[in-house]
Write an enzyme that holds these catalytic residues in place. Structure first.
Site, PDB file in Angstrom:
ATOM      1  N   GLY A 210      29.430 -41.624  15.001  1.00  0.00           N
ATOM      2  CA  GLY A 210      29.910 -42.309  13.809  1.00  0.00           C
ATOM      3  C   GLY A 210      28.904 -43.328  13.292  1.00  0.00           C
ATOM      4  O   GLY A 210      27.700 -43.248  13.578  1.00  0.00           O
ATOM      5  N   SER A 211      29.415 -44.326  12.570  1.00  0.00           N
ATOM      6  CA  SER A 211      28.524 -45.241  11.841  1.00  0.00           C
ATOM      7  C   SER A 211      27.679 -46.155  12.721  1.00  0.00           C
ATOM      8  O   SER A 211      26.745 -46.785  12.219  1.00  0.00           O
ATOM      9  CB  SER A 211      29.339 -46.087  10.865  1.00  0.00           C
ATOM     10  OG  SER A 211      29.842 -45.269   9.825  1.00  0.00           O
TER      11      SER A 211
END
Length: 705
Positions: free
Chosen positions: A302-303
């Site tokens: 993810g981020s």
């Protein structure tokens, strides 16, 4: 009739032949018995003349970086039957075998018929009936004083902290062989060599009166010291359990690491279980609960992955913190439309990282191109194992570079279409903040024998350089923006400058469809200018209510902030900023008190406490005399009196005029703990030189130029 000379000669020859044949037969027979069958006959004779009982070796202990015991072996009794001895006594006492079987079965909770079968099995000299029984069971059996019922000293594995560090420590079989986790990985050091007791017996298996006994002592296993810090581990465990209770996710994972050495300071998975009560009856449940997901499970990061793309862009000089990008809320790449978390308009790279803007990273990924982005991804260690000292590590998955399309490249840049383990991600993150060195993570610190000799010691291992020191410095400063203005504001720690990055990754079902739930994470470090700890906290599929966000900044960040605040104080790292809250109190000394007494003493000062263990207070953090905010939580360790042992006294040395290194050596030689403040040479110490103090006393030393 007189025999002729010829017949006499023939009779003599026949007698001689018969004698030679008989002698040859005897020679062959003696050769067969002594040479061919000799070893077997000697063994049978020894089995009739002697009885050998195995003496188990004590398995080595596992301790934390400060010597706190995490796993240890204690003595336990094993019930042994000598059927021939019982049979001899049964001839004089009718029904003895049934009495023994019924009595033992009742005490040991066994089937009486099965026990009776073993009691009557005179084909064996010795039968181990039941291993590692309780002290109460042993006392009951000894009181019966049955002939032919004996005990052997066995060892049993104990875990003093219960469900702490469960999936990392692992567990052993009843025979003391490591089956999971570090118990398995370092089994060669922990396991010892069994000894034996040999005693003389008669043909019926009874001990010979005044017969000789031979004792071959066992060799105990080594002590394995981990890089794990029990105090930091307790902070991490508490946060993980709180998050698990609040969000009822499929799991929680958290790792804390020293970014300068690669030492893993804490590692936890939730849900957990008590290592003293391993659920061995349900194989599927046991497999799921013993799985160390921090090391063996992979998922889209993810981020949080955006920090690696940012670092690559800085290294390749295609952007700097003030470079601007345009975010309209979505971006069409190839045949698909990729959405952003908001419509950010014109936004700088620094703010794009803080706000986790996907549009910025789509642009960066496309500008870097597959070849350059993949080069940096591999330098950070993605797609390969970290070589951590733990079994069954996963390596994560990278799409084959030749098959990466434009849409894949855009998604990889912000942490999708790539999988990694939590440990891989945090290890790579440490290289971002420590000046650019990718280090080999490890759980082992040292292995020592019973005499304190070092058998193995883990050293700091640099795998390769990932980024320059200047890029590392820039990245640390950029990540502070996430804490101050971005998605990580809930991780703020009053008085300290820290940096971090949130992550919210997609999850997929068994059919490959995107789930509504997410993989929410937060990754942070502190202090900003000289990182001493890095943390990755992951909540897998959190359940939120009232429409609240399940993003990493909302779900995971508060727990990272909580762990950092407690750990920075424990590490005695001074705040770099003045806090507005000046309402402070001095921590009282609660050493030696019961839990109730310590609770009352701390409450009187407006402080709360978290207790670990049973008994009286053996340690407290922060230490007595420290100034803390009103309402602060004090970590208190309890130990039973038998664990404390007698207080060992030492004489405080005169430290005045000595350097930090000289003071450190002098205090460590005496087993004293210490807290240093300032630079230069020692000018003041809180305990007067020549004073007798307990070994656990903390010596505070002030240094001036």
């Amino acid at each position: 009739m007189q025999l002729t000379e010829h017949k006499r000669k023939m009779r003599f020859v026949r007698c001689l032949q018969f004698t030679c044949i008989l002698f040859a037969f005897l020679v062959v027979r003696v050769f067969y018995l002594q040479i061919v069958k000799g070893p077997e006959l000697v063994e049978k004779a020894l089995n009739q003349w002697t009885r050998e009982t195995t003496v188990s070796a004590k398995r080595g202990s596992i301790v934390d970086t400060n010597g706190e015991v995490l796993a240890q072996s204690g003595s336990a009794d094993t019930v042994i039957l000598h059927p021939k001895t019982i049979a001899t006594s049964a001839k004089k006492q009718a029904g003895l075998e049934e009495t023994i079987a019924n009595s033992l079965a009742a005490i040991l909770d066994m089937d009486a018929a099965g026990v009776l079968e073993k009691v009557k099995d005179t084909s064996k000299y010795e039968i181990w009936l039941k291993r590692q029984i309780t002290q109460d069971q042993a006392d009951q059996i000894r009181a019966l004083d049955f002939p032919g019922v004996d005990f052997a000293v066995d060892t049993k594995r104990y875990y003093p902290k219960g469900d702490l560090l469960t999936q990392t420590l692992g567990f052993t079989s009843v025979d003391g062989e490591g089956l999971e986790g570090l118990e398995s990985y370092y089994n060669k050091y922990l396991t010892g060599t069994a000894g034996s007791t040999v005693s003389e017996t008669d043909v019926k298996g009874n001990n010979v009166a005044f017969g000789e006994q031979y004792y071959n002592p066992p060799t105990d296993g080594y002590t394995v010291q981990l890089s794990i810090d029990y105090i930091i581990q307790s902070y991490v465990e508490k946060a993980a359990k709180d998050a698990y209770e609040k969000y009822t996710p499929t799991g929680i994972m958290c790792i804390a690491m020293d970014p300068n050495t690669g030492e893993i300071l804490a590692m936890t998975n939730q849900p957990s279980y008590d290592l003293n009560n391993v659920p061995r009856d349900d194989a599927d449940a046991l497999t799921a609960m013993t799985r160390n997901r921090c090391v063996v499970d992979t998922n889209d990061p993810g981020s949080v992955f955006k920090v690696f793309t940012t670092a690559a862009a800085l290294e390749e000089n295609i952007a700097n913190p003030s470079t601007t990008f345009t975010c309209t809320g979505s971006r069409k790449v190839g045949d698909s439309t990729i959405r952003c978390t908001g419509k950010h308009g014109t936004i700088s790279l620094e703010l794009g990282l803080a706000k986790s803007c996907n549009s910025v990273y789509i642009d960066l990924g496309l500008q870097l191109g597959t070849e350059r982005l993949y080069e940096h991804i591999r330098e950070f260690g993605f797609g390969e194992k970290t070589n951590v000292d733990f079994p069954s590590e996963a390596s994560g998955i990278l799409i084959d570079e030749s098959k990466v399309k434009e849409g894949d490249l855009a998604r990889i840049a912000f942490g999708q279409s790539i999988t990694a383990t939590p440990l891989q991600t945090l290890t790579a993150f440490c290289s971002i903040i420590n000046g650019g060195e990718l280090l080999e993570p490890h759980l082992l610190k040292t292995v020592k024998d019973a005499d304190g000799n070092t058998i193995e010691q883990k050293e700091r291992t640099v795998v390769r350089r990932t980024i320059s020191e200047s890029t590392s410095k820039t990245m640390r400063e950029m990540m502070e923006k996430t804490i101050l203005e971005g998605t990580g504001t809930r991780a703020k720690v009053s008085g300290y400058r820290i940096g971090g990055k949130s992550g919210t990754a997609q999850k997929y079902d068994e059919n490959g469809k995107i789930k509504e739930s997410h993989y929410s994470s937060f990754m942070a470090f502190a202090p900003l200018d000289d990182p001493q700890i890095a943390i990755l906290f992951i909540v897998d599929e959190p359940t939120t209510t009232d429409g609240t966000s399940d993003g990493g900044g909302a779900v995971a960040a508060p727990y990272v902030g909580q762990i950092l605040e407690e750990t920075l104080k424990y590490m005695r790292i001074e705040p770099t900023e003045q806090t507005s809250d000046q309402n402070t109190v001095q921590v009282p000394n609660v050493l030696g008190m019961t839990q109730e007494e310590a609770t009352a003493e701390l409450a009187a000062k407006g402080l709360t406490a978290t207790f670990q263990g049973e008994g009286v207070v053996a340690d407290q953090l922060p230490a007595a005399g420290e100034a803390v905010k009103a309402g602060e939580n004090i970590a208190v360790t309890l130990k039973k009196e038998e664990e404390l042992g007698p207080a060992e006294m030492v004489t405080v040395p005169n430290l005045k005029g000595k350097t930090k290194q000289e003071c450190k050596q002098a205090l460590e030689d005496l087993g004293l703990t210490y807290y240093f403040h300032g630079e230069g040479k020692a000018s003041w110490q809180n305990q007067k030189a020549g004073t007798e103090v307990e070994k656990r006393t903390e010596i505070r030393v002030e240094f001036t130029e």
